[in-house]
Design a protein around this motif. Sequence first.
Motif, short mmCIF file in Angstrom:
data_model
loop_
_atom_site.label_atom_id
_atom_site.label_comp_id
_atom_site.label_asym_id
_atom_site.label_seq_id
_atom_site.Cartn_x
_atom_site.Cartn_y
_atom_site.Cartn_z
N GLU A 1 0.84 -1.19 0.00
CA GLU A 1 0.00 0.00 0.00
C GLU A 1 0.88 1.25 0.00
O GLU A 1 2.10 1.17 0.16
N ARG A 2 0.24 2.41 -0.19
CA ARG A 2 0.96 3.68 -0.10
C ARG A 2 1.64 3.80 1.26
O ARG A 2 1.08 3.40 2.29
N TYR A 3 2.87 4.29 1.29
CA TYR A 3 3.61 4.42 2.54
C TYR A 3 2.81 5.21 3.58
O TYR A 3 2.16 6.22 3.27
N SER A 4 2.87 4.74 4.82
CA SER A 4 2.29 5.46 5.96
C SER A 4 3.39 5.69 6.98
O SER A 4 3.86 4.76 7.62
N ASN A 5 3.87 6.94 7.07
CA ASN A 5 5.00 7.30 7.94
C ASN A 5 6.19 6.37 7.67
O ASN A 5 6.54 5.54 8.49
N PHE B 1 10.06 1.23 4.88
CA PHE B 1 8.80 0.52 5.05
C PHE B 1 7.90 1.34 5.96
O PHE B 1 8.37 2.20 6.71
N CYS B 2 6.58 1.07 5.91
CA CYS B 2 5.65 1.74 6.81
C CYS B 2 6.04 1.44 8.26
O CYS B 2 6.46 0.33 8.59
N GLU B 3 5.86 2.42 9.12
CA GLU B 3 6.18 2.22 10.53
C GLU B 3 5.34 1.08 11.11
O GLU B 3 5.86 0.21 11.81
N HIS B 4 4.03 1.06 10.80
CA HIS B 4 3.19 0.02 11.39
C HIS B 4 3.55 -1.37 10.84
O HIS B 4 3.39 -2.38 11.53
N CYS B 5 4.07 -1.45 9.59
CA CYS B 5 4.50 -2.74 9.05
C CYS B 5 5.72 -3.27 9.81
O CYS B 5 5.83 -4.47 10.10
N LEU B 6 6.67 -2.37 10.13
CA LEU B 6 7.85 -2.79 10.89
C LEU B 6 7.48 -3.20 12.31
O LEU B 6 8.04 -4.16 12.86
#
Length: 702
Positions: free
Chosen positions: A26-30, A40-45
């Motif tokens: 998905e589009r990057y989030s933070n 990578f997205c913060e929530h993914c990490l």
Amino acid sequence: MATEASSDKFLEEIDETFLNCGVCSERYSNAKVLPCQHSFCEHCLVKLVEKTGQPIHCPLCRRKHYIKVSDLPSNYFINEISEAFKNRDVGSKEPKQCVCEKSHVSYRCLDCAMDICDGCARAHLHIPLTRSHRITSLESYQSSIVNDPSSVYSTTYCDKHTDSPVKFYCDSCEVAICLECTVIDHRDHKQRYLKDAAAEYKNELVVNAEQLKVKENEVRDSKDTTQRMADSLETRFRQEKKRLENHTEKTIEEVTRKIRNASKQLIDALKDEYKNREVNLRVQIKELESSENSIKYAREYTNNLMHYGNPVHMMSAKNGVTSLLTEIQTLETKQTPADDDDIQFIPSENSSLIQVLEGNISTQKQSLRAEIKTPDMKIEDVEVKDNEDTSLSVRYTTKMIGEHELSITAYKTHVLGSPVKINVIPKKGFLRKFGENGLAVGQLRNPHGVIITRNRNVLVCDTGNNRLQIFTLDGNHLKSIKFTNFAKPFTPHYSAISDDGYIFTTDHNNKQVVVCDENGKLIRVFGSKELQSPYGVAISPINGNVYVTDFRSHCVRIYSELGVYMTSFGSSGTGDSQFNKPWDIAIGNTGNIIVSDYSNNRIQVFDNNCRLLHVFGCQGNKEGEMNGPMGVATDTDGCVYICDYSNKRVQKFDPQGKFIARIDNIEDDVSSHRGIYVTDDKPFGKVVVIEWGRCCVKVFTQ
């Protein structure tokens, strides 16, 4: 509406190639940046760490990073592009309502990063806090996104002087700064306008981007060639398997069940050969794909940073991008397949296995051939002897230590069990000695620790000469490593080596740990705030943490591999988990921590969480007793080796602390030995010992 069409195409292109997270797609989030420069997205990490725990394994390159997600820097470049392109509805047929809910938007405040109506735009000009904000029409904003996206990013303000925009670059500190910083924090430093520094760096990126494109093409060509070879190998395998099966069916009509079984063995051998070659090619393809992905990411990131990043973005990312580009430039991209497709079964009238299985002994002797491959890869013939009792034998006297391979064939076909590997080990005890007292290259003064490098060389902490020295296991000097830019002379005591080949050495004089590579390049130093007298050092294969014995503080201190202090355990005393001058430390392959408790005349063993498992040893000179244990080491089986200093011997214990054997003999005259290391040779590693007083290295077999 050509502008709108161009904008839509541009947005779609960025979404597909640059602004999508590699984990959630998905589009990057933070977006957060790992040390390997992948984002990578913060929530993914966070979810990744919750699932797998520390360290963080990069989903793209699989490198391990011992750092918390909360400590990772944000990727301002990607985040600002994502924010800029959230306004997809700008210029759409359906007007968007202003935040004031009184009118439709017609302007955009670049510094607030929001769309506003005509009234709010005029209000901005009369409010002191927003009077200097940049207001532009939506039409101009839309055009700028396509033609010059960096011009519509919000102004970046100084982290320290929050009301002052960043306009300068400090070459001395390699950071972007504001006007106040130039006269306060960076007054005597080399400074210039940020846009000038970015323009110069952009020229470097242009060259790097072109080089990356060439390397990407090379690795893609290599991957395609290897893939074609793998496909060809599979085709040849099917063809030859069919030929072999046809030949076997003809033979089965003439011979007994033994030939049918022998045929199956041949097919299995053919399958094994195919599988072995296929595995090699698949591994090679996997490595090439990994290199391709890394190069492609670096090229895309570099291109986007050049074209869409503003000077702040480029210079903030300079160190990380430069490191990444330097590493990728060293990748070997022009490769040839490790295996060819020449896999073939050749039938022959003379190769009928019935002759081998049921022929007379004289016929077998004439057809038998025995040869041996020595450790230096030479092939030597071995005589076949007729024992006059329907049996044959071979005899060979080896001239070398190491693994030999004996092959016995009949009619060019291996007999059952051939080839066989035979490991020749030397007689137990003293093998060789090298080094002598002195200041010259290859000479030693009061050496302490010793390790084996990844190149299987011997690294010695030449304490008295303020240097590290590297030798071959045969004693040939290779290199000296010195550091002269510390406050006091560099005094190396003990060393350890990390998974990536970095050497960690305790510098007793400067109360620190020094990290360098095998070429002597200084990477970092750490520990001076906590350490009083650092001696032993070891790195855990489980969590990557660095453990240092603090001799006079009677404890073990723990750091991350990057040098961040974490905690310590132990205190002064004679009880469990207490120390009286802890000397050296070793960590087994299961993560157990082994500490030589020098003045308590014992060894203490802790688990990976620093909880005491058991204690062994006591003062004395009998087997299993010790008097002033110094150097400690482990082997691949978890056995523990101790420099029993005052008893002038080297003792070996099992993982539970039970005495196994003495490594040296009385006539070897071991004394004043302080450092020890065990190689990973099979079945038994060589034991390398440092003699402090005699300034030499001794090597033993066991």
